[in-house]
Each structure stands twice: as structure tokens, then as C-alpha cells.
Design an enzyme around this catalytic site. Structure first.
Site, PDB file in Angstrom:
ATOM      1  N   TYR A  93       0.841  -1.202   0.000  1.00 54.48           N
ATOM      2  CA  TYR A  93       0.000   0.000   0.000  1.00 54.48           C
ATOM      3  C   TYR A  93       0.871   1.245   0.000  1.00 54.48           C
ATOM      4  O   TYR A  93       2.011   1.238   0.464  1.00 54.48           O
ATOM      5  CB  TYR A  93      -0.973   0.009   1.177  1.00 54.48           C
ATOM      6  CG  TYR A  93      -0.378   0.217   2.550  1.00 54.48           C
ATOM      7  CD1 TYR A  93      -0.299   1.491   3.112  1.00 54.48           C
ATOM      8  CD2 TYR A  93       0.073  -0.872   3.300  1.00 54.48           C
ATOM      9  CE1 TYR A  93       0.222   1.681   4.382  1.00 54.48           C
ATOM     10  CE2 TYR A  93       0.596  -0.687   4.568  1.00 54.48           C
ATOM     11  CZ  TYR A  93       0.662   0.591   5.105  1.00 54.48           C
ATOM     12  OH  TYR A  93       1.192   0.774   6.360  1.00 54.48           O
ATOM     13  N   TYR A 106      -4.011   0.586  -2.602  1.00 60.44           N
ATOM     14  CA  TYR A 106      -3.635  -0.785  -2.243  1.00 60.44           C
ATOM     15  C   TYR A 106      -3.439  -1.657  -3.473  1.00 60.44           C
ATOM     16  O   TYR A 106      -4.140  -1.513  -4.476  1.00 60.44           O
ATOM     17  CB  TYR A 106      -4.741  -1.427  -1.397  1.00 60.44           C
ATOM     18  CG  TYR A 106      -4.879  -0.870  -0.014  1.00 60.44           C
ATOM     19  CD1 TYR A 106      -4.120  -1.367   1.036  1.00 60.44           C
ATOM     20  CD2 TYR A 106      -5.790   0.156   0.245  1.00 60.44           C
ATOM     21  CE1 TYR A 106      -4.252  -0.859   2.310  1.00 60.44           C
ATOM     22  CE2 TYR A 106      -5.925   0.677   1.525  1.00 60.44           C
ATOM     23  CZ  TYR A 106      -5.156   0.157   2.553  1.00 60.44           C
ATOM     24  OH  TYR A 106      -5.277   0.678   3.813  1.00 60.44           O
ATOM     25  N   ASN A 170     -12.160  -2.291  12.901  1.00 57.08           N
ATOM     26  CA  ASN A 170     -11.398  -1.619  11.837  1.00 57.08           C
ATOM     27  C   ASN A 170     -12.124  -1.709  10.502  1.00 57.08           C
ATOM     28  O   ASN A 170     -11.615  -2.294   9.533  1.00 57.08           O
ATOM     29  CB  ASN A 170      -9.989  -2.200  11.750  1.00 57.08           C
ATOM     30  CG  ASN A 170      -8.984  -1.182  11.242  1.00 57.08           C
ATOM     31  OD1 ASN A 170      -9.330  -0.059  10.905  1.00 57.08           O
ATOM     32  ND2 ASN A 170      -7.717  -1.577  11.184  1.00 57.08           N
ATOM     33  N   LYS A 230     -13.038   4.068  20.620  1.00 56.32           N
ATOM     34  CA  LYS A 230     -12.118   5.156  20.257  1.00 56.32           C
ATOM     35  C   LYS A 230     -12.888   6.240  19.506  1.00 56.32           C
ATOM     36  O   LYS A 230     -13.874   5.964  18.833  1.00 56.32           O
ATOM     37  CB  LYS A 230     -10.973   4.607  19.408  1.00 56.32           C
ATOM     38  CG  LYS A 230     -10.069   3.629  20.152  1.00 56.32           C
ATOM     39  CD  LYS A 230      -9.145   2.857  19.226  1.00 56.32           C
ATOM     40  CE  LYS A 230      -9.887   1.791  18.472  1.00 56.32           C
ATOM     41  NZ  LYS A 230      -8.992   0.898  17.672  1.00 56.32           N
ATOM     42  N   ALA A 233      -9.610  12.402  18.430  1.00 57.73           N
ATOM     43  CA  ALA A 233      -9.109  13.262  19.509  1.00 57.73           C
ATOM     44  C   ALA A 233     -10.173  13.558  20.556  1.00 57.73           C
ATOM     45  O   ALA A 233      -9.899  14.248  21.545  1.00 57.73           O
ATOM     46  CB  ALA A 233      -8.594  14.572  18.924  1.00 57.73           C
ATOM     47  N   ALA A 261      -2.810   5.280  14.171  1.00 53.62           N
ATOM     48  CA  ALA A 261      -3.261   5.872  15.440  1.00 53.62           C
ATOM     49  C   ALA A 261      -4.049   4.856  16.265  1.00 53.62           C
ATOM     50  O   ALA A 261      -3.777   4.647  17.454  1.00 53.62           O
ATOM     51  CB  ALA A 261      -4.102   7.120  15.168  1.00 53.62           C
ATOM     52  N   ASP A 263      -4.190   1.549  15.826  1.00 55.67           N
ATOM     53  CA  ASP A 263      -3.399   0.346  16.078  1.00 55.67           C
ATOM     54  C   ASP A 263      -2.467   0.546  17.268  1.00 55.67           C
ATOM     55  O   ASP A 263      -2.302  -0.349  18.110  1.00 55.67           O
ATOM     56  CB  ASP A 263      -2.562  -0.012  14.848  1.00 55.67           C
ATOM     57  CG  ASP A 263      -3.375  -0.115  13.579  1.00 55.67           C
ATOM     58  OD1 ASP A 263      -4.569  -0.458  13.660  1.00 55.67           O
ATOM     59  OD2 ASP A 263      -2.809   0.158  12.499  1.00 55.67           O
TER      60      ASP A 263
END
Length: 306
Positions: A93, A106, A170, A230, A233, A261, A263
């Protein structure tokens, strides 16, 4: 969590890829190796002394696959369950950056990792005696559809044998044939997991979650005991055995490249969690790790102690 005793062996399942990352000079890129579950394993290896960290995948037998194998070994990541397939190679990638945000191109059609669950006996051997098994929605997406039942069976067997199963959804819609398949498969995986680490913006887009709490409760209802949502910020949220808690990360002064970030957050969080730190402190540890990573270019950044 973790309340049950765990063997000190972390196994990540997924796809390691060639990474072409911008150097800062226009039109030039540096070659490295990365991939979402590999990134987490790489950071966790540095943050969790005393544990062995293994990567279970498939690669080719060509020169670039040789280089990847040597990279893993040099990083202290176990390669005893990296299978070599002569008819395949590794994916690649390329990262492009604009104002610290990244976009990816990719090339992974011949990726050997797509066959990581093709041999159920090999896969189950990789997870034997694991204390923690870690995988992601990308792991699910790149595995051939006919092999996903073998992947789920191996995860269920590892969990039944005492491993903690950790899943980062993800969500990457373009890796899936359609949104319905992605969402259904991700929820199947969540039902096999002890800890789920979703990102709210992805979840809201795919599942229509109106809030962080909606994301957390959906995964808890699927069977996860601990969910940490998550939120870039912004304020994060945890749902631990029914107890809801909100977490405000420290402000991030500088964002150069947001690659890895999530991971790296997962690695910092899991390392602290496995060492018995309180949940809020483990989440702060994950956020501090991610803040260091996004202040530099590329997925894998030497940041010292997390």
C-alpha cells in the site's frame, strides 16, 4: 479483566504489507512493512516485557517476502507461524498525506495472507497456548469467504482453551462486497471476542450508531465483556461488564500522520491492561502511545517507552 490467568503469549492474526510512506520530499516514498494487526504487535512487543509476541500469517517465497520475514525477526516478533506460499506474494500500500490525514492506495490481489485460514490445522496450531489472540476487521475482510468458518472455529477453540480474544473491527467497506456482509461478519466476530476496540466514526457510518454508547452497547450485547470506543481526539467511552465510563484524552499538540493511530492505541491500552493497570489508566496509556505515533510519519515509529 483479565481475571483469568493467561499464558504470556500474544498472537496477532492478519496481513503484513509493504508500506510506501511519504518521506517529506515531493514524490518520494520510503519502503517499510506494516499492516493494522502487525502495527499493534510491533508496538505491544516494546510495551509488554515478559510476553512473547507472535505474528500468524502467510507470505510468499520471493525476495520481498524474505525481507519482510527478516524485518519481523529483527523486531522481536515470532515468525514460527508465518507460512510461505510459493504461488503468492505480499500486498503493498501507498500512503498519501494532506494536512496530517492520509489516504491509501492498495495492491493486494495476490497477497498470501488471504489464505491464512485455508489450512485449519495450521491455524489452530498457531493459536495453541496463546494467552491473547488479536485480530481485526481487516483480517476478516482479506480472508477468503469460504475460509472464514475455519477462522471463527480457531478463535472459538482458542477462547475455550483460556485465551483472551481481542477484536478491533477496523471497518474498511471497500474490502467487502457490500455493507451488509461486512456488518454481519463483524458482529459474528464480536460474539467470539472478550474485548472489542471499535472506532466510533467508522461504526456510525456502517451501523448508524448515534452515540459512542450505542456502539459500546451493540458490541456488549453481542457478547463482549469489555468495549473501548475510540473517538479520534475526542472523548472515548468504555463499557466494562455493564459499567459505563467516559475518558477525555490529553490534547495532542502535533499531528503529522494519523497512520496507525488506532493500532498503536490498542497496543498501549492492551499492554497496560495486561499488566493490571486500572481501566482508565490503561486507556490513557493507549492515548499517549497514539499521540506519539501520529507526531511522526509512517505506521511504525520509534517512540521509546509508551
Amino acid at each position: 479483566m483479565p481475571a483469568r490467568p493467561l499464558t504470556q503469549r500474544f498472537v496477532a492474526l492478519g496481513e503484513a504489507m509493504v508500506e510506501m510512506a511519504p518521506t517529506g520530499e515531493p514524490g518520494t516514498f520510503a519502503m517499510g512493512f506494516a499492516g493494522d494487526t502487525l502495527n499493534t504487535a510491533w508496538y505491544l512487543r516494546r510495551a509488554l516485557p515478559g510476553w512473547s509476541v507472535d505474528y500468524a500469517t502467510c507470505i510468499g517465497t520471493d525476495a520481498v517476502s524474505d525481507r519482510m520475514l527478516e524485518f519481523l525477526k529483527a523486531a522481536g516478533i515470532g515468525v514460527g507461524h508465518v507460512a510461505r506460499l510459493a504461488e503468492r506474494t505480499v500486498g503493498l500500500y501507498l500512503i498519501e498525506l494532506r494536512d496530517g490525514e492520509r489516504s491509501f492506495s492498495y495492491w493486494r490481489g495476490q497477497s498470501a495472507a488471504r489464505l491464512l485460514a485455508r489450512d485449519p490445522a495450521r491455524l489452530q496450531a498457531a493459536l495453541e497456548d496463546a494467552g491473547l489472540v488479536y485480530f481485526s476487521g481487516i483480517t476478516l475482510a482479506i480472508v477468503e469467504p469460504e475460509d472464514r468458518p475455519a477462522l471463527f472455529a480457531a478463535l472459538a477453540a482458542a477462547r475455550a482453551s483460556g485465551a483472551l480474544v481481542v477484536f478491533d473491527p477496523n471497518l474498511r467497506p471497500r474490502l467487502w462486497p457490500d455493507a451488509a456482509t461486512m456488518c454481519a461478519t463483524v458482529m459474528q466476530a464480536a460474539a467470539l471476542s472478550d474485548i472489542v476496540l471499535p472506532s466510533h466514526d467508522d461504526e456510525a457510518a456502517a451501523f448508524g450508531d448515534a452515540s459512542l454508547e450505542a456502539t459500546a452497547r451493540r458490541y456488549a450485547e453481542a457478547g463482549a465483556e469489555l468495549v473501548v470506543v475510540k473517538n479520534g481526539a475526542g472523548e472515548m467511552l468504555s463499557l466494562d461488564a455493564g459499567q459505563l465510563q467516559r475518558h477525555a484524552p490529553e490534547p495532542v499538540a502535533r499531528v503529522v500522520d494519523s497512520t496507525a493511530a488506532g493500532d498503536s492505541f490498542n497496543a498501549g491500552f492492551l499492554a497496560a491492561h495486561l499488566q493490571g493497570l486500572p481501566l482508565a489508566e490503561a486507556i490513557r496509556s493507549g492515548a499517549r502511545t497514539a499521540a506519539k505515533v501520529i507526531a511522526a510519519r509512517g505506521a511504525l515509529v520509534e517512540i521509546g517507552e509508551a
